[in-house]
Design an enzyme around this catalytic site. Structure first.
Site, short mmCIF file in Angstrom:
data_model
loop_
_atom_site.label_atom_id
_atom_site.label_comp_id
_atom_site.label_asym_id
_atom_site.label_seq_id
_atom_site.Cartn_x
_atom_site.Cartn_y
_atom_site.Cartn_z
N GLU B 176 -0.98 3.36 -4.33
CA GLU B 176 -2.33 2.87 -4.61
C GLU B 176 -2.91 2.10 -3.43
O GLU B 176 -2.19 1.64 -2.56
CB GLU B 176 -2.34 1.97 -5.85
CG GLU B 176 -1.21 0.97 -5.95
CD GLU B 176 -1.06 0.04 -4.79
OE1 GLU B 176 -2.07 -0.58 -4.39
OE2 GLU B 176 0.08 -0.08 -4.28
N GLU B 319 0.59 1.44 -1.35
CA GLU B 319 0.15 2.76 -0.87
C GLU B 319 1.07 3.89 -1.34
O GLU B 319 0.69 5.06 -1.27
CB GLU B 319 0.10 2.82 0.67
CG GLU B 319 -0.83 1.83 1.32
CD GLU B 319 -0.82 1.93 2.86
OE1 GLU B 319 -0.08 2.77 3.41
OE2 GLU B 319 -1.56 1.17 3.48
#
Lengths: 353, 353
Positions: B176, B319
């Site tokens: 994310e 991420e």
């Protein structure tokens, strides 16, 4: 001057000025400061080791040293002694755990007969590095594992291998195979640290309670009979160590002298690295601890050297399996350092602070 | 029936009978029993998930969901909000941490705009999966992050992606990007667990003491204003969650329904997995926790689900970086299971016991 003394003399501190430069680069990459944690630490460490502000890893080699142990006759292992030579053939054939994990990491495996009690010849032994110094150690419960000169010969075999494979972009991993070799490893850390034997002894390949009690007693006897001098690492190594452990010590010393990073596997490999460290503490800055072995004595060794492992998978196989996994993580760190975009290049706003 | 309800209904327990068969295979490989620790656990788990006694991993996909957060206006992050969109472009350009680590693991990265407060078009946005549900959440300190329907739409976006990419041999990773998204993640675990806010709140991208105090207060206010019902996961998610967190919840549900293993990244991803778990606890058997984040609330989430992470690198980037590293370790486990020689094949003697 001996090859050992020459290599020890060649060991130099890492380049501390370059560490700051490496940090400066890490801090302009598109991520919050320090957010890649130990990967950033590994990248800095690689820069310091190689003396190259943009180091690359272009060759990964895992050295798996095999040797037998006279103390196996005391019933300290769950496996019979012939498994050492059988596993050497399995390594050469590509079927062992280390072969699979090294392939996964893109690493080569070099198998070294440094002290197996068996003559390898003919079929299936292609690729074996035949560097036999002894045909197994003697039983440490009854006397010294080897002579001081045999221990030095084993160390110098490791140094020679490091020199042979040292090249720009190389990273080494250590590994071993030797039925009963957690017994000398526990004896060594007990000797160096003065710790109670039981507190640094584990169940190796998976022995039961009775065998564990026997193993502790065997190690206690070995220390009483041999009285290794903790201030003399070669005394500890030759009296209660092993040929593969000595080879690993040599590999670590040789790599350090040539500024090649070394990723150390688990308990037995760390016993080898510990001998190198006791001979010259500067080696610790060239060494990466890999995984946290379930063998109890491993932690005591790592704490003594001030190294912190980073793979926590409950491994206790040896062979170099933890090193194979860890080498890939060190490589990931170097790739982060070399391949990530900077804030400026990517047009990303920096920290508010 | 909604796509969400349909997917939840499709989730089945893993095949327990196959787990014993997988263990039987692991026990005839040339290694001491259980000596590859968690790698053996992962291999068994893969067999149970896929229902295939010889599973393979042939495609690795990491889904990085991006979204903005209204609560960013409270000054809870060290970075300005525009970094979310800037980093999306960095992902698409291959320059971010996740890109490097995914390349190293041989994984693809799919970047999804599920809730960024910016219209991506034109140059540099090729490859972006445009699945925007909202233009950022509303400020949770003042009211709900989104409506219940918006949360369901985000979840169903994740489910649809899982269905689109599900295939034999696939493994997914979650990731994310969303400035301020540790704030809703801490709010969510506080809501589900009832834990004191400060005990589950960390420093995110690296805020100072004053900003940390403000962050804790903001989360406390958000819980007071919204009163999320811990027994209703969609209530918690919609009131104090985020669009990317909901997308990850959907990906986990969709993958589980299709028997695809999912490797979950750190704190924020785990908040998404937790919503899936609260909706159907069976998902935990399909999920691999990856790394142990330095964010304090992460551990509380993992304990709630009974998951144990295995990469300990002090990461806090998100991420999908931890998932990328962990996917490679799960793959290593499957290779061990498939590629190692058996005692019989290699002619190696077994355990004495």
């Amino acid at each position: 001057m001996s090859r050992l003394q020459e290599a020890l003399n060649a060991i130099a501190p890492v380049d501390a000025a370059l560490l700051d430069k490496a940090q400066a680069r890490l801090d302009i990459l598109t991520k919050p400061k320090d957010s890649l944690g130990r990967l950033e630490e590994f990248a800095r460490k690689l820069v310091g080791i190689t003396g190259d502000i943009r180091p690359r890893i272009t060759r990964k080699v895992i050295f798996t040293f095999a040797a037998d142990h006279g103390v196996a006759e005391e019933g300290v292992s769950a496996f019979p002694k012939e498994v050492t030579r059988q596993m050497v053939l399995n390594f050469l054939n590509g079927g062992a755990g280390i072969n699979v994990l090294a392939r996964h990491a893109g690493a080569e495996v070099k198998v070294i007969d440094i002290g197996v009690d068996y003559e390898f010849d003919g079929k299936g032994t292609d690729g074996l590095l035949k560097r036999k110094v002894i045909r197994g150690t003697r039983n440490i419960r009854k006397g010294p594992a080897m002579t001081r000169q045999e221990a030095i010969d084993c160390i110098e075999t490791g140094i020679a291998l490091a020199q042979e494979y040292a090249e720009e972009g190389a990273i080494f991993g250590t590994g071993e195979m030797g039925i009963a070799n957690t017994t000398p490893s526990s004896a060594m850390i007990a000797a160096f640290s003065g710790a109670d034997v039981e507190s640094v002894t584990g169940r190796g390949t998976g022995i039961d309670d009775a065998a564990f009690k026997r193993k502790v007693k065997v190690i206690e006897d070995a220390l009483t009979v041999n009285r290794p001098d903790p201030a003399d690492p070669l005394d500890v190594l030759s009296k209660v160590g092993g040929a593969e452990i000595a080879g690993i010590a040599g590999l670590v010393i040789g790599a350090t002298a040539r500024r090649v990073p070394v990723v150390v596997d688990g308990f037995i490999s760390t016993a080898g690295a510990l001998v190198a460290y006791e001979l010259n503490p500067l080696v610790r800055d060239y060494v990466f601890a890999s995984h946290n072995s379930v063998e109890k004595g491993h932690r005591v060794m790592l704490e003594r050297m001030g190294l912190r492992p980073f793979v926590d998978l409950d491994l206790r196989l040896g062979e170099g399996t933890g090193a194979a996994i860890a080498i890939s993580l060190v490589e990931a760190a170097v790739r982060i350092y070399n391949e990530m975009a900077t804030f400026a290049d990517a047009g990303v706003s920096g920290n508010n602070a």
